[in-house]
Design an enzyme around this catalytic site. Structure first.
Site, short mmCIF file in Angstrom:
data_model
loop_
_atom_site.label_atom_id
_atom_site.label_comp_id
_atom_site.label_asym_id
_atom_site.label_seq_id
_atom_site.Cartn_x
_atom_site.Cartn_y
_atom_site.Cartn_z
N HIS A 84 0.75 -5.18 7.00
CA HIS A 84 0.40 -5.64 5.65
C HIS A 84 0.05 -4.45 4.75
O HIS A 84 0.64 -4.26 3.68
CB HIS A 84 -0.78 -6.62 5.74
CG HIS A 84 -1.23 -7.16 4.42
ND1 HIS A 84 -0.87 -8.40 3.96
CD2 HIS A 84 -2.01 -6.62 3.45
CE1 HIS A 84 -1.40 -8.60 2.76
NE2 HIS A 84 -2.11 -7.53 2.43
N GLU A 85 -0.89 -3.65 5.20
CA GLU A 85 -1.32 -2.51 4.37
C GLU A 85 -0.18 -1.50 4.23
O GLU A 85 -0.04 -0.85 3.20
CB GLU A 85 -2.58 -1.86 4.94
CG GLU A 85 -3.79 -2.80 5.09
CD GLU A 85 -4.18 -3.54 3.80
OE1 GLU A 85 -3.93 -3.00 2.70
OE2 GLU A 85 -4.74 -4.65 3.91
N HIS B 273 1.81 -2.46 1.25
CA HIS B 273 1.16 -1.98 0.01
C HIS B 273 1.42 -0.48 -0.16
O HIS B 273 1.71 0.00 -1.26
CB HIS B 273 -0.35 -2.19 0.09
CG HIS B 273 -0.81 -3.60 -0.15
ND1 HIS B 273 -0.53 -4.30 -1.31
CD2 HIS B 273 -1.57 -4.45 0.60
CE1 HIS B 273 -1.09 -5.51 -1.25
NE2 HIS B 273 -1.72 -5.62 -0.09
N GLU C 18 0.92 -7.72 -3.72
CA GLU C 18 0.81 -8.57 -2.55
C GLU C 18 2.19 -9.05 -2.08
O GLU C 18 2.38 -9.34 -0.90
CB GLU C 18 -0.12 -9.75 -2.87
CG GLU C 18 -0.65 -10.51 -1.68
CD GLU C 18 -1.61 -9.73 -0.78
OE1 GLU C 18 -1.97 -8.59 -1.12
OE2 GLU C 18 -2.00 -10.28 0.27
#
Ligand code: ZN
Length: 515
Positions: free
Chosen positions: A279-280, A283, A309
């Site tokens: 997830h990160e 980003h 997101e």
């Protein structure tokens, strides 16, 4: 257009004293904010607890300086003069967009009185401590007076920023520029029609899927090593970033050439650290893909929190919880954890990482139930700032809506209304961006698939570079140049659309749960 070619326009399109002066001021504001980001990153990763008071003072000073620098009258004068000097610019060109974004930030900074900015910072810094204790003790009454004050200040802030009657619009706009509340309501209404019956149907057969294979002892050093392997394959550039550990995973960018992510591990659950890192990482790839030439300008970041997101969710869910991805990575994961996964087949693993279960906790929610947590928060915070719901009635309103949407009731306020840090930190209007990201992650991925039908085969062979190149070319290289709605239209040729997301969820979970 080639990556970074678009960025050069900034350097070449506009000349003159006013332009140079404005860029110099914006660069200082950016330096102060990024320096604050370094201090904040350190606070959440390595700072000893004793550093808290000194760090709060240092951060407050940097933020005050950045705010003063940005809101000084000279910036207003420069923006006015430049508006006259740049009438010939294409309004969609990066220099014109930079001026528009700078104007928006200047107006925001000057509309909210400094006393209110300071009071917001003071009250939320105090509220954060009380919230953490109240959450641990599941005692809403301790947090209640602080939340009442926070809501009152948010109301003041929204009214200072200005709105056309819908106060929430002013707050939402801080995170999702140009998106009206009414449009979020329409979008969420459509998603509810699709998702609530699906959650109810899955709730009838929760035992079809087990995630027991993920819930075994997984040595942390091997978990760490595997996240590095996946991030490497995603295209994370280690010369321009690093991963560390923190209590709550996050991404922060000090510059496109220095992007930090954090993750956290659970010794008895593989899913936590693995998907936090992916997830990160999503980003971070966005931030690493912002043009270097835009460094120290307000364009050198993501277009909005929702667009940001969309990148993390695309990697975490659409790619990271897909069969093709694990066709390549599962054998590698098995080699790291032969005792835990050596006898597990790919299909069992795939189902385990996609298990659905209504839970009271948002951050533990699966892909299907996640958005229901957001609908609830979006509705309640709107009612709070509109004055239709009293803070005293909030816990009961929370529990009732949780029952209506997810069919469960929190056992206590610690896993109910007190679970999230957002309101205590003064973030109202932030929650909808999570669902926007979910919806957009699928809309973007389907566009990528239309243009590159071979993507699933590439992913199944561990080649993630084709997808990253597409994201770089179509999204990352534009940084904060376009407002989210304009960016979505440029990338997909359409407006934000919940249908691809709903079809994806129905197809994927219809198969897993045999609906
Ligand atoms: Zn995120």
């Amino acid at each position: 257009m080639e990556v970074e070619a678009v960025a050069q326009e900034l350097a070449t399109a506009v000349h003159g004293e006013n332009w140079t002066r404005l860029l110099a001021i914006l660069a200082e504001v950016d330096d102060l904010r990024r320096a604050a980001a370094v201090l904040s990153w350190d606070q959440q990763t390595y700072m000893p607890p004793g550093g808290a008071q000194a760090r709060a003072d240092q951060l407050a000073t940097l933020e005050r300086l950045a705010h003063q620098r940005l809101s000084q009258p000279e910036v207003g004068e420069l923006l006015e003069r430049l508006a006259e000097e740049t009438t010939a610019l294409d309004p969609e060109s990066p220099p014109a967009r930079l001026l528009a974004v700078a104007r928006r930030e200047y107006q925001r900074a000057t509309k909210v009185p400094p006393a209110l900015v300071e009071e917001l910072a003071r009250v939320s810094s105090l509220a954060l401590n009380v919230w953490a204790e109240a959450k641990a003790e599941a005692d809403f009454s301790r947090f209640r007076p602080h939340l009442e004050r926070l809501v009152a200040l948010q109301v003041e802030k929204a009214d200072a920023l200005g709105h056309g009657g819908q106060r929430y619009d002013a707050l939402l706009d801080l995170f999702e520029p140009g998106l009206p509340t009414a449009e979020v309501e329409r979008l969420f209404g459509r998603l509810k029609e699709g998702l609530i019956p699906l959650v109810q149907a899955i709730s009838q057969q929760l035992d079809r899927v087990s995630d027991a294979v993920l819930r075994q002892p997984y040595p942390e050093d091997q978990q760490w090593a595997f996240t590095l392997e996946v991030l490497e394959a995603m295209g994370f550039d280690w010369r321009r970033g690093r991963q560390d550990r923190s209590a709550h995973p996050f991404t922060t960018s000090f510059a496109p050439d220095d992007v930090r992510i954090t993750t956290r591990f659970q010794p008895n659950y593989l899913g936590s650290g693995l998907f936090a890192s992916i997830h990160e990482g999503g980003h971070a790839l966005y931030e690493q893909g912002v043009p270097r030439a835009w460094r120290r300008t307000p364009l050198a970041e993501g277009a909005s929190l929702g667009i940001h997101e969309s990148q993390s969710r695309l990697w975490e869910n659409v790619v990271g919880r897909s069969r093709p991805f694990w066709q390549h990575f599962f054998p590698r994961l098995q080699r790291r954890f032969p005792d835990q996964l050596g006898r597990v087949d790919l299909e069992t693993f795939y189902r385990a990482i996609n298990r659905v279960e209504p839970s009271p906790i948002r951050v533990e929610a699966d892909e299907v139930t996640y958005n229901l947590h957001i609908f609830l928060r979006f509705e309640l915070e709107q009612e709070l700032v509109a004055g239709r719901l009293a803070v005293a009635d909030l816990p009961e309103a929370w529990n009732e809506r949780m029952q209506a949407y997810l069919g469960i009731r929190p056992a206590h306020d610690g896993e109910g209304v007190l679970q999230d840090v957002h309101w205590a930190s003064g973030l109202f209007g932030y929650f909808p961006t999570y669902t926007l990201g979910n919806v957009l992650s699928v809309q973007f991925y389907q566009q990528a698939l239309e243009e590159h039908p071979g993507l699933p085969e590439e992913i199944a062979s561990g080649q993630l570079g084709g997808l990253l190149a597409w994201l770089r070319e179509r999204i990352h290289q534009y940084g904060a140049c376009y407002e989210p709605a304009e960016l979505v239209r440029r990338v997909t040729g359409r407006a934000l659309d919940p249908e691809p997301y709903l079809s994806y969820i129905r197809a994927k979970y219809g198969e897993i749960y045999d609906l």
